[in-house]
Design an enzyme around this catalytic site. Sequence first.
Site, PDB file in Angstrom:
ATOM      1  N   THR A 209      -9.942  13.231  28.444  1.00 45.63           N
ATOM      2  CA  THR A 209      -9.037  13.975  27.559  1.00 45.63           C
ATOM      3  C   THR A 209      -9.380  13.684  26.102  1.00 45.63           C
ATOM      4  O   THR A 209      -9.818  12.582  25.772  1.00 45.63           O
ATOM      5  CB  THR A 209      -7.552  13.634  27.805  1.00 45.63           C
ATOM      6  OG1 THR A 209      -6.740  14.487  26.981  1.00 45.63           O
ATOM      7  CG2 THR A 209      -7.207  12.200  27.482  1.00 45.63           C
TER       8      THR A 209
ATOM      9  N   ASP B 262      -3.717  16.670  35.212  1.00 48.43           N
ATOM     10  CA  ASP B 262      -3.174  18.001  34.965  1.00 48.43           C
ATOM     11  C   ASP B 262      -1.672  17.871  35.147  1.00 48.43           C
ATOM     12  O   ASP B 262      -1.209  17.200  36.076  1.00 48.43           O
ATOM     13  CB  ASP B 262      -3.761  19.029  35.923  1.00 48.43           C
ATOM     14  CG  ASP B 262      -3.500  20.437  35.420  1.00 48.43           C
ATOM     15  OD1 ASP B 262      -3.651  20.678  34.201  1.00 48.43           O
ATOM     16  OD2 ASP B 262      -3.115  21.311  36.228  1.00 48.43           O
TER      17      ASP B 262
ATOM     18  N   TYR C  91       7.419  20.444  26.325  1.00 46.78           N
ATOM     19  CA  TYR C  91       8.782  20.806  26.726  1.00 46.78           C
ATOM     20  C   TYR C  91       9.773  19.646  26.619  1.00 46.78           C
ATOM     21  O   TYR C  91      10.918  19.769  27.055  1.00 46.78           O
ATOM     22  CB  TYR C  91       8.764  21.327  28.178  1.00 46.78           C
ATOM     23  CG  TYR C  91       7.902  22.559  28.367  1.00 46.78           C
ATOM     24  CD1 TYR C  91       8.379  23.829  28.061  1.00 46.78           C
ATOM     25  CD2 TYR C  91       6.601  22.458  28.851  1.00 46.78           C
ATOM     26  CE1 TYR C  91       7.584  24.966  28.226  1.00 46.78           C
ATOM     27  CE2 TYR C  91       5.794  23.582  29.019  1.00 46.78           C
ATOM     28  CZ  TYR C  91       6.293  24.819  28.706  1.00 46.78           C
ATOM     29  OH  TYR C  91       5.516  25.933  28.873  1.00 46.78           O
TER      30      TYR C  91
END
Length: 199
Positions: free
Chosen positions: A7, A72, A154
């Site tokens: 990442t 993920d 979120y």
Amino acid sequence: MILRCATTNAGKLREFHLAAERLGFPQIDIQPLDGLKQIEPCEEDGATFEENAVKKAVYYSRYTADPIFADDSGLEVDALGGEPGVYSARYSPEGTDSENNRLVLERMEGRADRTARFVCVIALAHEGRLAATFRGTVEGRIAQGESGPHGFGYDPLFYYPPFGCTFGEVERERKMRVSHRGEALRQLLDYFFLNFHIE
Ligand code: IMP
């Protein structure tokens, strides 16, 4: 021993470092894959978090001799049939956090069932082969609006009942103790410690 992470997301890397230290694995040195930004990105076209994580881990493991993991993750909202799911990062056409949050709130208008969960799947690969996958989840509810300055994605919408507030209202350290990413990483580090030789 070095454990590579596929990442370039600085926020995720910080969360991984913090968790490795706190979980008591200071000898496992989590490092990003060298030159990741120069490598052609792996397409994330899987139908599940597992498919995407495995695809990424195996793909990037060809670029290093060290074991490497990829994750993920996303949000599943029950009243939306599990959406945004694997499309969490690009749910709205704009694909920004604020537009994604706005779209979830719009689609949840008037819905009584607001149960939701964050999911994180981590896949570990070595020299082009999958070693194992790990899944962490955390259950919560979609709030009526956004609250809190912390976190990303979120988090400001995700009300976590045991805290009595959203993930956007707590510090990173506190969130990682209960989060999907913290849980998947805990499983990965246990497995890595037991199955890969550590000097
Ligand atoms: P990816 O795992 O990098 O593909 O990102 C998935 C997307 O899911 C992120 O861009 C966020 O929108 C969302 N997401 C994943 N984990 C979290 C979290 O811990 N908090 C808030 N949003 C998250």
